[in-house]
Design an enzyme around this catalytic site. Sequence first.
Site, PDB file in Angstrom:
ATOM      1  N   LYS A  57       0.861  -1.190   0.000  1.00  0.00           N
ATOM      2  CA  LYS A  57       0.000   0.000   0.000  1.00  0.00           C
ATOM      3  C   LYS A  57       0.898   1.241   0.000  1.00  0.00           C
ATOM      4  O   LYS A  57       1.739   1.418   0.896  1.00  0.00           O
ATOM      5  CB  LYS A  57      -0.898  -0.034   1.239  1.00  0.00           C
TER       6      LYS A  57
HETATM    7  O1  G3P Z   1      -8.853   2.054   4.018  1.00  0.00           O
HETATM    8  C1  G3P Z   1      -8.805   3.383   4.435  1.00  0.00           C
HETATM    9  C2  G3P Z   1      -9.661   3.539   5.618  1.00  0.00           C
HETATM   10  O2  G3P Z   1      -9.124   2.810   6.673  1.00  0.00           O
HETATM   11  C3  G3P Z   1      -9.915   4.915   6.060  1.00  0.00           C
HETATM   12  O3  G3P Z   1     -11.099   4.849   6.763  1.00  0.00           O
HETATM   13  O4  G3P Z   1     -12.797   5.546   8.365  1.00  0.00           O
HETATM   14  O5  G3P Z   1     -10.379   6.170   8.721  1.00  0.00           O
HETATM   15  O6  G3P Z   1     -11.708   7.244   6.912  1.00  0.00           O
HETATM   16  P1  G3P Z   1     -11.516   6.026   7.752  1.00  0.00           P
END
Ligand code: G3P
Length: 218
Positions: free
Chosen positions: A87
Amino acid sequence: MKFFIDTANLAQIKEAHDLGILDGVTTNPSLMAKEGIFGEEAVINHYKTICEMVDGDVSAEVISTDYEGIIAEGEKLAALHKNIVVKVPMIKDGIKAIKYFSSKGIRTNCTLVFSSGQAILAAKAGATYLSPFIGRIDDMNWDGMELISQIAHIYSIQGYETQILAASIRNPLHIVKSAEVGAHVVTCPLSAILGLLKHPLTDIGLAQFLADHAKGNK
Ligand code: G3P
């Protein structure tokens, strides 16, 4: 559409895996920190454990932001297991690194994507997956799903092979809309996956079926 779970929590990964619908796992440094996984050795061991639990792609994020650092880290991560996907953040050196990894057959997930221009660059560089962050765009009062839709249209008419991995999913509706607009993958918290199960008419109907069946057993 493939289902990935977006967590480093082993119990949640197991629960999603046991459902029989899990195609992979995505993590990021924040999710690792949330589980108290700090330090290179602990992080590496955690990735190995996840790879043993799930027969599917496991995204492992680099911390470096310079080209040489991203390459060194990414090659080390990719060597851990055949299912590791490196990633890489959507930055200039990240795009260069994705191009390098692509030429070496190392699969990548370009993360922190918030625009179609970024999506085009990542596809040109040969990213395996592209992670637009739907929820974080919605948080800004913009339309995250509109971005997924636009990228899906562009990738389709341009013939790009990069798979759209809808990330920052917050709820079941995000999953359904991602499927509708053409995302190839969704990565979700367990709560959003389990939320797909819910419908009051299912609960009412099942209760009725069981009650009627019980009448015959009296
Ligand atoms: O895969 C990316 C994700 O983990 C981000 O999610 O909820 O932190 O915006 P969030």
